[in-house]
Write an enzyme that holds these catalytic residues in place. Sequence first.
Site, PDB file in Angstrom:
ATOM      1  N   ASP A  11      -0.695  -5.248   1.924  1.00 17.03           N
ATOM      2  CA  ASP A  11      -0.079  -4.632   0.745  1.00 17.03           C
ATOM      3  C   ASP A  11       1.341  -5.163   0.682  1.00 17.03           C
ATOM      4  O   ASP A  11       2.152  -4.863   1.561  1.00 17.03           O
ATOM      5  CB  ASP A  11      -0.097  -3.106   0.918  1.00 17.03           C
ATOM      6  N   HIS A  18       1.691   3.496  -5.439  1.00 11.14           N
ATOM      7  CA  HIS A  18       0.822   2.765  -4.491  1.00 11.14           C
ATOM      8  C   HIS A  18      -0.541   2.503  -5.108  1.00 11.14           C
ATOM      9  O   HIS A  18      -1.565   2.908  -4.557  1.00 11.14           O
ATOM     10  CB  HIS A  18       0.644   3.582  -3.221  1.00 11.14           C
ATOM     11  N   ASP A  52      -3.927  -2.921  -1.991  1.00 11.03           N
ATOM     12  CA  ASP A  52      -4.081  -3.994  -0.997  1.00 11.03           C
ATOM     13  C   ASP A  52      -4.786  -5.218  -1.581  1.00 11.03           C
ATOM     14  O   ASP A  52      -5.749  -5.070  -2.343  1.00 11.03           O
ATOM     15  CB  ASP A  52      -4.898  -3.475   0.190  1.00 11.03           C
ATOM     16  N   TYR A 230       5.958   4.999  10.937  1.00 10.92           N
ATOM     17  CA  TYR A 230       4.996   4.845   9.859  1.00 10.92           C
ATOM     18  C   TYR A 230       5.524   3.953   8.753  1.00 10.92           C
ATOM     19  O   TYR A 230       6.646   4.089   8.321  1.00 10.92           O
ATOM     20  CB  TYR A 230       4.606   6.205   9.282  1.00 10.92           C
ATOM     21  N   LYS A 233      -0.357   3.474   5.348  1.00 11.08           N
ATOM     22  CA  LYS A 233      -1.664   3.504   6.003  1.00 11.08           C
ATOM     23  C   LYS A 233      -2.174   2.077   6.201  1.00 11.08           C
ATOM     24  O   LYS A 233      -1.820   1.169   5.467  1.00 11.08           O
ATOM     25  CB  LYS A 233      -2.647   4.312   5.150  1.00 11.08           C
ATOM     26  N   ASP A 235      -5.235   0.891   5.876  1.00 10.25           N
ATOM     27  CA  ASP A 235      -6.152   0.462   4.814  1.00 10.25           C
ATOM     28  C   ASP A 235      -7.066  -0.670   5.305  1.00 10.25           C
ATOM     29  O   ASP A 235      -6.886  -1.849   4.950  1.00 10.25           O
ATOM     30  CB  ASP A 235      -5.349   0.046   3.568  1.00 10.25           C
ATOM     31  N   LYS A 244     -32.800  -8.531   8.295  1.00 13.50           N
ATOM     32  CA  LYS A 244     -33.474  -9.106   9.479  1.00 13.50           C
ATOM     33  C   LYS A 244     -33.124  -8.333  10.750  1.00 13.50           C
ATOM     34  O   LYS A 244     -33.477  -7.181  10.866  1.00 13.50           O
ATOM     35  CB  LYS A 244     -33.143 -10.602   9.622  1.00 13.50           C
ATOM     36  N   ARG A 267       1.165  10.539   0.639  1.00 14.84           N
ATOM     37  CA  ARG A 267       2.143  10.270   1.704  1.00 14.84           C
ATOM     38  C   ARG A 267       1.457   9.947   3.037  1.00 14.84           C
ATOM     39  O   ARG A 267       2.004  10.193   4.105  1.00 14.84           O
ATOM     40  CB  ARG A 267       3.118  11.441   1.851  1.00 14.84           C
TER      41      ARG A 267
HETATM   42  C1  F6R Z   1      -1.435   3.178   1.612  1.00 13.94           C
HETATM   43  C2  F6R Z   1      -0.365   3.953   1.002  1.00 13.94           C
HETATM   44  C3  F6R Z   1       0.175   5.149   1.674  1.00 13.94           C
HETATM   45  C4  F6R Z   1       1.684   5.178   1.534  1.00 13.94           C
HETATM   46  C5  F6R Z   1       2.210   6.557   1.790  1.00 13.94           C
HETATM   47  C6  F6R Z   1       3.745   6.639   1.836  1.00 13.94           C
HETATM   48  O1  F6R Z   1      -1.801   2.184   0.769  1.00 13.94           O
HETATM   49  O2  F6R Z   1       0.041   3.597  -0.066  1.00 13.94           O
HETATM   50  O3  F6R Z   1      -0.192   5.287   2.995  1.00 13.94           O
HETATM   51  O4  F6R Z   1       2.246   4.254   2.388  1.00 13.94           O
HETATM   52  O5  F6R Z   1       1.718   7.371   0.786  1.00 13.94           O
HETATM   53  O6  F6R Z   1       4.283   6.067   0.724  1.00 13.94           O
HETATM   54  P1  F6R Z   1       5.849   6.195   0.367  1.00 13.94           P
HETATM   55  O7  F6R Z   1       6.598   5.794   1.591  1.00 13.94           O
HETATM   56  O8  F6R Z   1       6.052   5.281  -0.782  1.00 13.94           O
HETATM   57  O9  F6R Z   1       6.050   7.625   0.020  1.00 13.94           O
HETATM   58 MG    MG Z   2      -2.953   0.440   0.611  1.00 20.24          MG
HETATM   59 MG    MG Z   3       0.403   1.512  -0.026  1.00 18.17          MG
END
Ligand code: F6R
Ligand code: MG
Ligand code: MG
Length: 367
Positions: A11, A18, A52, A230, A233, A235, A244, A267
């Site tokens: 990503d 996101h 992604d 963190y 995620k 993903d 087979k 989040r």
């Molecule tokens: C995975 C994704 C989430 C964000 C999470 C935190 O694709 O988008 O795991 O990373 O929601 O996002 P922020 O830091 O932008 O609040």
């Molecule tokens: Mg993602």
């Molecule tokens: Mg993301």
Amino acid sequence: MKITLSVIKADVGSVGGHNTPSKKLVETIENHIKKEGQRLLLDYKIFHAGDDTIILMSHTHGPDYSDVHKLAWDAFAEATEVAKSQGLYGAGQDILKNAFSGNVRGMGPGSCEIEFEERPAEPFILFACDKTDPGAFNYPLFRGFVDPFHNAGLLLAPEMAKGFEFTVMDVNYTEGDRVIKLKVPEEMYDLAVLLRDPEHYVIESVVARSDGETAAVVSTSRLHNIAGKYTGKDDPVALVRSQKQFPSTGEILSPYATCHFVVGSDRGSHTAALMPCKLGSIVSFFDGPAIVTAAGLCVHNGKFTEVVDLFDQPFWDTVRMKASEKMMHIREQGFFGAAMAPMEELEYTGVVDRIKSLDNKFTIRGK
Ligand code: F6R
Ligand code: MG
Ligand code: MG
């Protein structure tokens, strides 16, 4: 011919939160792979799932081949510049290291690779998830390979009765790759007790015991172990060969009708039903539900056929309704108990910090 399928995903920026990479971002990746991968690759395809972008490549260089990894790394690095120039959200998010050093593992992008001698017909599925972590594949791979309720081939196809060998990784161990190999059916309960904890123990691969051929591989990287905090995620992606000596495509897909609960969505910190979606789908409600897409292909002499979108069929519309209902049920519970991810999986530090600050306000009665 012995070929390798390499899947490398990242990503590096998305539109509207996101949600999805921009068209220009995907085009940048595609153009890079097309131009720079000409001599290196036999073929390639580009997909996206949620925010992604996923590069599927075929070649003859074996897994962990540095030039193949660098090709994908450079494509994502170039796309990061596009994401920055367009002001996309989370530009360069999964590029966690400054310079490429031999392999994308441990650098941010996720990857899974499989090498095999092509069968006369070589069908396989590329799964891609968004808003969850690699343990999301524990449930469907366990049931698709071990459980005759889903995998009737275990009863019907003599070669499959020999069972499978699972390699499971302890993803909390950061000093190296800590893995265990377990054979089913004999060690099924040992496998089950590990897989019940998908944030800790993750299926890395599945091998057919009939002929030692690899059936499935999963990207196992955990971004928080790489970055030390963190960053979103993981993903995950997975490749699963079918038919087979392996489960049929339908048997592999069957457990996804459960819409099992995973850690993901808003989040990166909540429990979400995993919704089987059409290729290129986005997330929406509560930055979820967590999604999984499935591209079906065949590969022949290293060349890919066209892609069939395996969750684009009326049956899965009903399943998507079920996932929505499961998602709404868990959301009614807000942040209580099972609705929010376990403490160590929370992507934000607010809850942990607040508990720490409350700690010295606790008193022990009678002291
Ligand atoms: C995975 C994704 C989430 C964000 C999470 C935190 O694709 O988008 O795991 O990373 O929601 O996002 P922020 O830091 O932008 O609040
Ligand atoms: Mg993602
Ligand atoms: Mg993301």
